[in-house]
Write a protein that holds these residues in place. Structure first.
Motif, short mmCIF file in Angstrom:
data_model
loop_
_atom_site.label_atom_id
_atom_site.label_comp_id
_atom_site.label_asym_id
_atom_site.label_seq_id
_atom_site.Cartn_x
_atom_site.Cartn_y
_atom_site.Cartn_z
N ARG A 1 0.81 -1.21 0.00
CA ARG A 1 0.00 0.00 0.00
C ARG A 1 0.84 1.26 0.00
NH1 ARG A 1 -5.31 -0.61 3.68
NH2 ARG A 1 -5.56 1.49 2.85
N LYS A 2 2.00 1.21 0.66
CA LYS A 2 2.80 2.42 0.75
C LYS A 2 3.34 2.81 -0.64
CE LYS A 2 6.40 4.69 3.35
NZ LYS A 2 7.27 4.67 4.51
N ARG B 1 -6.46 19.63 -8.35
CA ARG B 1 -6.65 19.91 -6.94
C ARG B 1 -6.36 21.38 -6.62
NH1 ARG B 1 -7.03 16.46 -2.56
NH2 ARG B 1 -6.12 17.49 -0.76
N VAL C 1 2.80 15.94 6.20
CA VAL C 1 2.16 17.05 5.48
C VAL C 1 0.85 16.57 4.85
CG1 VAL C 1 2.40 18.74 3.63
CG2 VAL C 1 4.40 18.12 4.99
N GLU C 2 0.92 15.39 4.25
CA GLU C 2 -0.28 14.81 3.64
C GLU C 2 -1.35 14.55 4.68
OE1 GLU C 2 0.36 15.48 0.47
OE2 GLU C 2 -0.42 13.54 -0.14
N ARG D 1 0.71 4.15 -2.90
CA ARG D 1 0.30 5.52 -2.60
C ARG D 1 1.37 6.54 -2.97
NH1 ARG D 1 1.25 8.28 2.06
NH2 ARG D 1 1.96 6.44 3.18
N ARG D 2 2.64 6.18 -2.78
CA ARG D 2 3.71 7.18 -2.89
C ARG D 2 4.49 7.14 -4.20
NH1 ARG D 2 6.19 9.06 2.42
NH2 ARG D 2 8.20 8.54 1.50
N GLU E 1 -9.27 18.36 5.76
CA GLU E 1 -10.46 18.06 4.95
C GLU E 1 -11.53 17.33 5.76
OE1 GLU E 1 -9.24 16.00 1.39
OE2 GLU E 1 -8.10 17.76 0.74
N PHE F 1 -3.53 6.12 4.23
CA PHE F 1 -2.09 5.90 4.30
C PHE F 1 -1.73 4.42 4.36
CE2 PHE F 1 -2.83 10.21 5.45
CZ PHE F 1 -1.76 10.91 4.91
N GLY F 2 -2.74 3.59 4.40
CA GLY F 2 -2.47 2.16 4.37
C GLY F 2 -1.73 1.64 5.59
N GLU G 1 -2.77 25.49 -1.30
CA GLU G 1 -2.40 24.88 -0.01
C GLU G 1 -2.88 23.44 0.12
OE1 GLU G 1 -3.65 27.53 3.04
OE2 GLU G 1 -1.86 28.78 2.75
N ARG G 2 -3.67 22.97 -0.84
CA ARG G 2 -4.11 21.57 -0.80
C ARG G 2 -3.27 20.69 -1.73
NH1 ARG G 2 -9.24 20.86 1.34
NH2 ARG G 2 -9.47 22.34 3.02
N SER H 1 -0.50 18.27 -2.87
CA SER H 1 0.19 17.22 -2.11
C SER H 1 1.68 17.48 -2.01
CB SER H 1 -0.03 15.88 -2.81
OG SER H 1 0.82 14.91 -2.25
N ALA H 2 2.23 17.18 -0.83
CA ALA H 2 3.68 17.24 -0.64
C ALA H 2 4.37 16.16 -1.46
CB ALA H 2 4.02 17.06 0.83
N MET H 3 3.60 15.20 -1.94
CA MET H 3 4.18 14.13 -2.76
C MET H 3 4.19 14.48 -4.25
SD MET H 3 5.22 11.90 -0.69
CE MET H 3 5.71 10.75 -1.96
N LEU I 1 7.02 13.90 4.77
CA LEU I 1 6.12 14.20 3.65
C LEU I 1 4.72 13.64 3.92
CD1 LEU I 1 8.50 13.48 0.64
CD2 LEU I 1 7.71 15.71 1.42
N LEU J 1 -3.16 17.68 5.63
CA LEU J 1 -4.14 18.06 4.61
C LEU J 1 -5.42 17.22 4.76
CD1 LEU J 1 -2.00 18.36 1.34
CD2 LEU J 1 -3.08 20.22 2.63
#
Lengths: 407, 79
Positions: free
Chosen positions: A63-64, A119, B40-41, A67-68, B48, B16-17, A126-127, A129-131, B37, B44
């Motif tokens: 999952r990580k 987004r 930060v997510e 997502r990343r 929300e 985030f799993g 400001e929304r 993503s940091a990714m 990181l 956010l």
């Protein structure tokens, strides 16, 4: 630099023709295009694509990573795992600083870019993503492979558009020849099947508009071809100096004998109609491998299914190699995976050498009369071949040609 | 556990799993394999879902899930 041959000791493929080398090879041999309507492209004038079947990032990578990592990195990680295992190498045991990574990529994280841009427009900066940046930048694929496999030698991404994967393999070869690396994980990856990217290619007129017949849309060298079908894919090769591969008793799947590169210096997207740049790259690759044109038995063509490329490429092949060489375009099946294409086609070239079989060009029903070369169509052709040329030409006029020989 | 804690746990599991076994009041972000990181997510996502903003400075001081829930509640978060 030493001119000793470089061995291809591992292959990994994640393509629309199949997940894994065996499935992909079976897929291209079938001559059937998997192109289909793509729900992500709804509303775009061209809403068809070639996607990798049965690729579940969470299942493959957890999952990580799902997502990343952008999908272009996910596909490459899975292909690299297969290639390294195929080479019989253990990343936990290898001398990491001597292992390089060179990956071609045309677009980077296009899906991430579009999602985050939307987004920002909808919810404000400001929304965002940091990714965004780590998922977007094309070099992240090489960085991720370094982390994944403790490969801490030279590490870079090549960007020559649709030639990126072949360029990466050529650069990797040079890192072995110079002695900078003992092993290089090389290839290409792309996953840019997003509405914005595809709309852009469609607006250029580069894509087939045969949207009501997706499986018939990619038809390289056919008289009715009208553009390419965009695809996602990753292809990875493990390369080592021949002497090193022999010393550890590795199974060599093919030799990488020659690499030639050039620029057209002609137009931003159209190939030079005289094929001058492509011809120089093809001749350079032959000279690099100390091979003559007559020794080449087969060409895995760039063959995108665009009217301009296929005609000009076929004419150049005929001029450089003659009319007897067999030619195929595996893009009839896989579609055009841009930065991955040169790498997956290098892998298909290696498999042709290994199995003595040339995959057919899908959908070739009526060969363009201006294309006077021997295109393999309808069914796989058994052909014992010792030397294969794999062509890749990028928008921007960048040409990269690989020559592989039988192990 | 509070409703805010449950909401935060949901975010960590769903977005985030993070395996549910790793989610506990004392768990640090590091324990849950989340880096700066991700934090930060997370901020956010919390904004929300819970309607309160965690500033960068506040995020830097967060260590455990308890710290996070306390901060969110002190800022008026209601799940």
């Amino acid at each position: 630099m030493s001119r000793e041959p470089v061995a291809v000791t591992g292959l990994g493929l994640v393509t629309p023709a199949g997940l894994g080398v065996e499935a992909s090879w079976r897929g291209v041999l079938s001559g059937r295009s998997p192109a289909a309507k793509d729900p992500n492209l709804a509303g775009v004038a061209v809403d068809i694509s070639c996607k990798v079947p049965e690729f579940d990032a969470t299942e493959q990578l957890g999952r990580k990573a799902a997502r990343r990592l952008d999908r272009f990195v996910q596909l490459a990680v899975v292909a690299a795992r297969e290639a390294i295992a195929d080479a019989g190498l253990d990343p936990d045991g290898w001398d990491g600083p001597r292992v390089g990574v060179v990956i071609g990529c045309g677009m980077g994280g296009a899906a991430t870019w579009e999602e985050q841009h939307r987004r920002m427009l909808e919810h404000g900066p400001e929304r965002v993503s940091a990714m965004l940046i780590p998922m977007l930048v094309p070099n992240m694929v090489a960085g991720q492979l370094a982390m994944e496999f403790h490969a801490t030698g030279p590490n870079l991404v090549t960007a020559t558009a649709c030639a990126s994967g072949a360029t990466a393999i050529g650069v990797a070869r040079d890192l072995l020849r110079s002695g900078a690396c003992d092993v290089v994980v090389a290839g290409g990856t792309e996953a840019g099947l997003t509405p914005l990217s595809i709309a852009g290619f469609a607006q250029m007129g580069a894509l087939s508009v045969r949207v009501d017949d997706p499986t018939g849309a990619s038809r390289p060298f056919d008289v009715a071809r009208d553009g390419f079908v965009a695809a996602e894919a990753a292809g990875i090769l493990v390369l080592e100096r021949g002497a090193d591969a022999a010393a550890r008793g590795a199974r060599v799947r093919a030799n990488l004998a020659g690499y030639g590169a050039s620029a057209d210096g002609y137009h931003i997207t159209a190939p030079d109609p005289d094929g001058g740049g492509a011809e120089r790259a093809m001749r350079a690759a032959l000279a690099d491998g100390d091979l003559s044109a007559g020794e080449v038995g087969h060409v895995n063509a760039h063959g995108t299914s665009t009217p301009l490329n296929d005609r000009s490429e076929a004419q150049t092949i005929r001029r450089v190699l003659g009319a007897d060489v067999s030619v195929t375009s595996t893009k009839g099946v896989t579609g055009h995976s841009l930065g991955a294409a040169g790498a997956i086609e290098a892998a298909f070239s290696a498999l042709t050498l290994e199995h003595g079989v040339v995959p057919p060009t899908a959908n070739l029903e009526s060969q363009d009369p201006e294309i006077e070369v021997d295109i393999v169509a309808k069914a796989p052709r058994e052909q014992a071949v010792d030397v294969v040329m794999s062509n890749s030409f990028g928008f921007g006029g960048q040409n990269a040609v690989l020559v592989l020989t039988k192990a | 556990m509070s409703a805010v804690y449950d909401k935060v746990a949901d975010i960590l599991a769903e977005k985030f799993g993070v395996p549910t076994d790793d989610i506990s009041p004392e768990a640090t972000f590091e324990d849950m394999d989340l880096d700066s990181l991700d934090l930060v997510e997370f901020a956010l996502a919390a904004e929300e879902e819970l309607g309160v903003r965690i500033s960068d400075e506040e995020a830097e001081d967060l260590k455990t899930l308890n710290d996070t829930v306390s901060l969110l509640e002190s800022k008026g978060a209601k799940a």
